[in-house]
Scaffold this motif. Structure first.
Motif, PDB file in Angstrom:
ATOM      1  N   GLU A   1       0.831  -1.199   0.000  1.00 52.38           N
ATOM      2  CA  GLU A   1       0.000   0.000   0.000  1.00 52.38           C
ATOM      3  C   GLU A   1       0.868   1.254   0.000  1.00 52.38           C
TER       4      GLU A   1
ATOM      5  N   TYR B   1      -3.944   1.883  11.273  1.00 53.23           N
ATOM      6  CA  TYR B   1      -2.988   1.860  10.158  1.00 53.23           C
ATOM      7  C   TYR B   1      -1.820   2.754  10.508  1.00 53.23           C
TER       8      TYR B   1
ATOM      9  N   THR C   1      -0.488   5.063   8.990  1.00 55.13           N
ATOM     10  CA  THR C   1      -0.587   6.469   8.620  1.00 55.13           C
ATOM     11  C   THR C   1      -1.716   7.198   9.330  1.00 55.13           C
TER      12      THR C   1
ATOM     13  N   VAL D   1      -8.133   2.693  14.459  1.00 57.79           N
ATOM     14  CA  VAL D   1      -9.394   2.414  13.775  1.00 57.79           C
ATOM     15  C   VAL D   1     -10.282   1.531  14.657  1.00 57.79           C
TER      16      VAL D   1
ATOM     17  N   SER E   1     -21.702   2.837   8.670  1.00 53.48           N
ATOM     18  CA  SER E   1     -21.403   3.837   7.657  1.00 53.48           C
ATOM     19  C   SER E   1     -19.983   3.656   7.126  1.00 53.48           C
ATOM     20  N   THR E   2     -19.712   4.289   6.023  1.00 56.02           N
ATOM     21  CA  THR E   2     -18.398   4.218   5.397  1.00 56.02           C
ATOM     22  C   THR E   2     -17.336   4.714   6.371  1.00 56.02           C
ATOM     23  N   GLY E   3     -16.260   3.975   6.492  1.00 55.30           N
ATOM     24  CA  GLY E   3     -15.188   4.376   7.393  1.00 55.30           C
ATOM     25  C   GLY E   3     -15.386   3.880   8.809  1.00 55.30           C
ATOM     26  N   ALA E   4     -16.431   3.081   9.030  1.00 55.94           N
ATOM     27  CA  ALA E   4     -16.704   2.598  10.382  1.00 55.94           C
ATOM     28  C   ALA E   4     -15.671   1.565  10.828  1.00 55.94           C
ATOM     29  N   GLY E   5     -14.991   0.938   9.867  1.00 56.76           N
ATOM     30  CA  GLY E   5     -13.978  -0.049  10.221  1.00 56.76           C
ATOM     31  C   GLY E   5     -14.374  -1.460   9.827  1.00 56.76           C
ATOM     32  N   LYS E   6     -15.381  -1.603   8.979  1.00 56.15           N
ATOM     33  CA  LYS E   6     -15.857  -2.939   8.596  1.00 56.15           C
ATOM     34  C   LYS E   6     -14.787  -3.683   7.797  1.00 56.15           C
ATOM     35  N   SER E   7     -14.223  -3.007   6.787  1.00 54.74           N
ATOM     36  CA  SER E   7     -13.207  -3.670   5.980  1.00 54.74           C
ATOM     37  C   SER E   7     -11.962  -3.973   6.807  1.00 54.74           C
ATOM     38  N   THR E   8     -11.666  -3.083   7.741  1.00 59.34           N
ATOM     39  CA  THR E   8     -10.517  -3.295   8.612  1.00 59.34           C
ATOM     40  C   THR E   8     -10.693  -4.580   9.421  1.00 59.34           C
TER      41      THR E   8
ATOM     42  N   LYS F   1     -10.057  -7.441   7.139  1.00 60.26           N
ATOM     43  CA  LYS F   1      -8.646  -7.633   6.802  1.00 60.26           C
ATOM     44  C   LYS F   1      -7.853  -8.208   7.974  1.00 60.26           C
TER      45      LYS F   1
ATOM     46  N   TYR G   1      -3.267  -7.863   8.069  1.00 58.40           N
ATOM     47  CA  TYR G   1      -2.552  -7.094   9.094  1.00 58.40           C
ATOM     48  C   TYR G   1      -2.628  -7.865  10.396  1.00 58.40           C
TER      49      TYR G   1
HETATM   50  N1  LIG Z   1      -4.859   1.170   4.071  1.00 56.79           N
HETATM   51  C1  LIG Z   1      -5.242   2.115   4.925  1.00 56.79           C
HETATM   52  N2  LIG Z   1      -4.341   3.002   5.404  1.00 56.79           N
HETATM   53  C2  LIG Z   1      -4.711   3.947   6.255  1.00 56.79           C
HETATM   54  N3  LIG Z   1      -5.951   4.123   6.703  1.00 56.79           N
HETATM   55  C3  LIG Z   1      -6.908   3.290   6.275  1.00 56.79           C
HETATM   56  C4  LIG Z   1      -6.593   2.246   5.348  1.00 56.79           C
HETATM   57  N4  LIG Z   1      -7.728   1.565   5.094  1.00 56.79           N
HETATM   58  C5  LIG Z   1      -8.705   2.160   5.835  1.00 56.79           C
HETATM   59  N5  LIG Z   1      -8.212   3.199   6.530  1.00 56.79           N
HETATM   60  C6  LIG Z   1      -8.979   4.053   7.469  1.00 56.79           C
HETATM   61  O1  LIG Z   1      -9.534   3.224   8.451  1.00 56.79           O
HETATM   62  C7  LIG Z   1     -10.856   3.603   8.735  1.00 56.79           C
HETATM   63  C8  LIG Z   1     -11.803   2.431   8.547  1.00 56.79           C
HETATM   64  O2  LIG Z   1     -11.790   2.053   7.180  1.00 56.79           O
HETATM   65  P1  LIG Z   1     -12.554   0.787   6.651  1.00 56.79           P
HETATM   66  O3  LIG Z   1     -12.290  -0.336   7.567  1.00 56.79           O
HETATM   67  O4  LIG Z   1     -12.167   0.605   5.228  1.00 56.79           O
HETATM   68  O5  LIG Z   1     -14.070   1.251   6.767  1.00 56.79           O
HETATM   69  P2  LIG Z   1     -15.363   0.625   6.097  1.00 56.79           P
HETATM   70  O6  LIG Z   1     -15.006  -0.628   5.424  1.00 56.79           O
HETATM   71  O7  LIG Z   1     -16.290   0.447   7.256  1.00 56.79           O
HETATM   72  O8  LIG Z   1     -15.881   1.660   5.163  1.00 56.79           O
HETATM   73  C9  LIG Z   1     -11.183   4.779   7.839  1.00 56.79           C
HETATM   74  O9  LIG Z   1     -11.029   5.945   8.608  1.00 56.79           O
HETATM   75  C10 LIG Z   1     -10.125   4.724   6.771  1.00 56.79           C
HETATM   76  O10 LIG Z   1      -9.780   6.011   6.373  1.00 56.79           O
END
Ligand SMILES: Nc1ncnc2c1ncn2[C@@H]1O[C@H](COP(=O)(O)OP(=O)(O)O)[C@@H](O)[C@H]1O
Ligand SMILES: [Mg+2]
Length: 622
Positions: free
Chosen positions: A150, A391, A393, A397, A416-423, A426, A432
């Motif tokens: 990334e 993360y 940077t 989260v 909502s978007t940015g809630a941390g679901k994808s995190t 992963k 990670y």
């Molecule tokens: N690769 C990354 N590097 C830095 N910050 C990230 C990265 N991926 C996601 N984030 C941050 O982590 C938070 C949660 O993101 P994410 O888990 O993708 O949310 P969701 O899937 O719920 O929309 C967000 O604030 C996003 O900006």
């Protein structure tokens, strides 16, 4: 780039990398081309590349040693001819002159044969080194964790394995021979000159001082310029790759003119550094020629006086001048060699920096197997135990995340978007590692899990369904390459992908080259589903995996999902609430926390966020 099937990293180069987490590693430096590497990493890399070839390297050097001896015998024979053989010939003795002629011929023949041997031997060394290096770069880059990729753009990786390897190739195939030849000829010739005449030899050796100073200055200054140059060319490549990878948004947002300007600026910067490199080279060449010519002039003058005096034989003076010419001739080429040496050293330093990176998601030192599943179903229990994660940077989260998903449960995650679901997804797929707490699969920390176990255990399908070059069938079988055609078709049928695949020109054998260019985004997602199904994981994660499907398509997949997910543990991150209908349980996430948790019917009947969301969604359908 997120591959749709989660694969834990392959073994790294380091035997036993320390377990580090995202939070412990420095997060800077990635904007620079040279990654931080331990001192001596570059030299160690070079040694490790040459170590397996030690015998051949020795042979190569030996050939060159003998070849130089044969070549440098020439002027000595000339001196002998002038001072002894010619006078003897005048006196009627043909012997010495014939011997000198034969000796000269013999030396030339030997030098030629040895040169041939050297080129053949060194070519094999070079090829082996470059082969090894390219392989290492690929393996290592592939083994590095997602967070590395990334931050380190693919353009930079490409320039490591092309430009940088190429500059090493130039050094090995041309420069290195030059260096050894020059060093050897300096040694041989100095010895010969001193032996022929101590005074002349001393003058020649004295000229080495200023020459050495010139070389050092050049090396220092050119080194800097070369580093700048290779950074500049890498920036050109990065810009190129990035633009072409993002050609759709480039077109959509009319970025062409701005990109042209950016690219032109980067190109000019590269040209400028190139020009600086040439200037440094010119200064060096002019300086060294001045030293060389002054020395030759001095020796001719002084030698002529002494010949007139009778204290120096004419043949010795001739040999000395011939030797000096040979000595100073390769000096321009030495500059060129130093060029390629500098740029190869800069390249090697960058490659070493890349190879010194350890995966932030390392393989376990003592990998553990999972116990056999308790039921006949493949599903396993997932536990997030006080997990904290952020993360590199950004901020945290997931501040402190606790969640238990019993084996076989299907959990829908909304928020909502940015809630941390994808995190969350992963972390469960071990892209990670958490900075605190643990993620457990049937009680085993993911960090301790053997790589094949994790690969078999957890599979993630994302919205970006990436297809590799190859056929549709090969793409479906990525998680299980040994699968038969029947199994592949069964998976495709189960997911509702069979009909469109059968309609492709070559059916399952259709080539999907160019990022699945012939297949729509929705169809790609169906292929990714079939791929995940065939991999038969204990835990299946779907991260907005149906987002490219239309509503009927999504319905069809959902119907299929109920059979596919049966008995598996599933985390379904939903972008449409319809997905929730197949779930046993719904989690609502906000700001890295679970704010609601319950059965869908229960939450819908309640008064919380999910009830509101669901009502709004129902209304939108009406
Ligand atoms: N690769 C990354 N590097 C830095 N910050 C990230 C990265 N991926 C996601 N984030 C941050 O982590 C938070 C949660 O993101 P994410 O888990 O993708 O949310 P969701 O899937 O719920 O929309 C967000 O604030 C996003 O900006
Ligand atoms: Mg997301």
């Amino acid at each position: 780039m997120t591959a749709p099937i989660t694969s834990p990293p392959a073994p790294g180069e380091a035997e036993d990398p320390p377990r580090t987490t995202g939070a412990e590693q420095p997060g800077d430096d990635f904007d620079r081309d040279v990654l931080p590497s331990p001192p001596g990493a570059t030299a160690a890399l070079l040694r490790s590349l040459l170590a397996p070839l030690r015998a051949r390297v020795t042979f190569t050097v030996l050939f060159l040693l003998l070849q130089q001896a044969a070549v440098q015998a020439g002027p000595l024979l000339v001196a002998y001819a002038i001072d002894r053989a010619v006078p003897a010939f005048r006196d009627g003795d043909h012997g010495p002159l014939v011997a000198v002629g034969a000796g000269y011929l013999l030396c030339s023949l030997a030098a030629g044969a040895l040169q041939y041997g050297f080129i053949a031997a060194s070519a094999r060394v070079n090829q082996d080194v470059l082969l090894d290096l390219r392989g290492r770069i690929f393996r290592h880059a592939q083994a590095l964790s997602v967070d590395f990729h990334e931050r380190y753009t693919s353009g930079r990786l490409i320039s490591r394995s092309t430009t940088d390897v190429e500059s090493l190739r130039e050094l090995l195939s041309e420069g290195l021979q030059e260096l050894i030849t020059v060093v050897l000829s300096f040694v041989y010739i100095s010895a010969m000159l001193l032996w022929l005449d101590l005074g002349l030899g001393a003058v020649a050796v004295a000229s080495f001082g200023p020459l050495y100073a010139l070389v050092r200055t050049y090396q220092r200054r050119a080194g800097r310029v070369y580093r700048q140059r290779s950074t500049a060319i890498a920036a050109v490549i990065v810009k190129f790759v990035e633009t072409m990878n993002g050609i759709r948004p480039v077109r959509a947002f009319r970025r062409e003119a701005a990109n042209d300007a950016d690219f032109a600026a980067l190109n000019r910067r590269h040209e400028r550094t190139n020009g600086n490199a040439l200037l440094e080279m010119a200064r060096y060449v002019v300086g060294s020629r001045l030293v060389a010519n002054t020395t030759v002039a001095g020796i001719v003058l002084w030698g002529a006086y002494r010949v007139a005096d009778g204290t120096l034989a004419l043949g010795v003076l001739a040999a000395a001048v011939l030797y000096l010419r040979r000595l100073y001739d390769p000096i321009d080429r030495l500059g060129m060699f130093l060029n390629s040496y500098q740029s190869a050293a800069a390249s090697l330093e960058k490659i070493a920096g890349l190879l010194a990176q350890t995966p932030s998601v390392p393989e376990p030192a003592t990998p553990r197997e999972l116990p056999p599943p308790v039921s006949e179903h493949p599903g396993r229990e997932v536990v997030f135990d006080a997990v904290r994660f952020g993360y590199r940077t950004g901020g945290e989260v997931l501040p402190r995340f606790d969640l238990t998903i019993p084996a076989g449960q299907t959990v829908a995650v909304v928020g909502s978007t940015g809630a941390g679901k994808s995190t969350l997804a992963k972390l469960l797929a071990r892209f990670y590692d958490p900075s605190g707490g643990r993620v457990l699969l049937d009680g085993t920390d993911l960090r301790d899990l053997a790589v094949p176990e994790l690969r078999r255990g957890v599979v993630m399908v994302t919205q970006e369904a990436f297809l590799f070059s190859g056929t549709v069938a090969e793409n479906i079988a990525i998680g299980r390459p040994e699968a038969t055609r029947e199994e592949i078709e069964r998976a495709a049928k189960a997911i509702g992908a069979h009909d469109f695949i059968a309609a492709l020109p070559d059916g399952y054998d259709t080539d999907v080259r160019k990022r699945g260019g012939r297949i729509s985004a929705g169809q790609r997602q169906l292929v990714a589903f079939a791929r995940a199904l065939l991999a038969d994981p204990a835990v299946l994660i779907l991260d907005e995996a149906t987002s490219s499907l239309d509503v009927p398509g999504e319905r069809a997949v959902q119907r299929a999902m109920t059979t596919v997910l049966k008995g598996r543990t599933a985390v379904v991150i939903a972008h449409r609430l319809s997905t929730v209908e197949i779930a046993d349980r719904v989690l609502v996430m906000e700001h890295g926390r679970i704010v609601e948790d319950g059965a869908p019917a229960e939450l819908i009947a309640g008064t919380g966020r999910f009830a509101d969301l669901h009502r709004a969604w129902r209304d939108s359908l009406a």
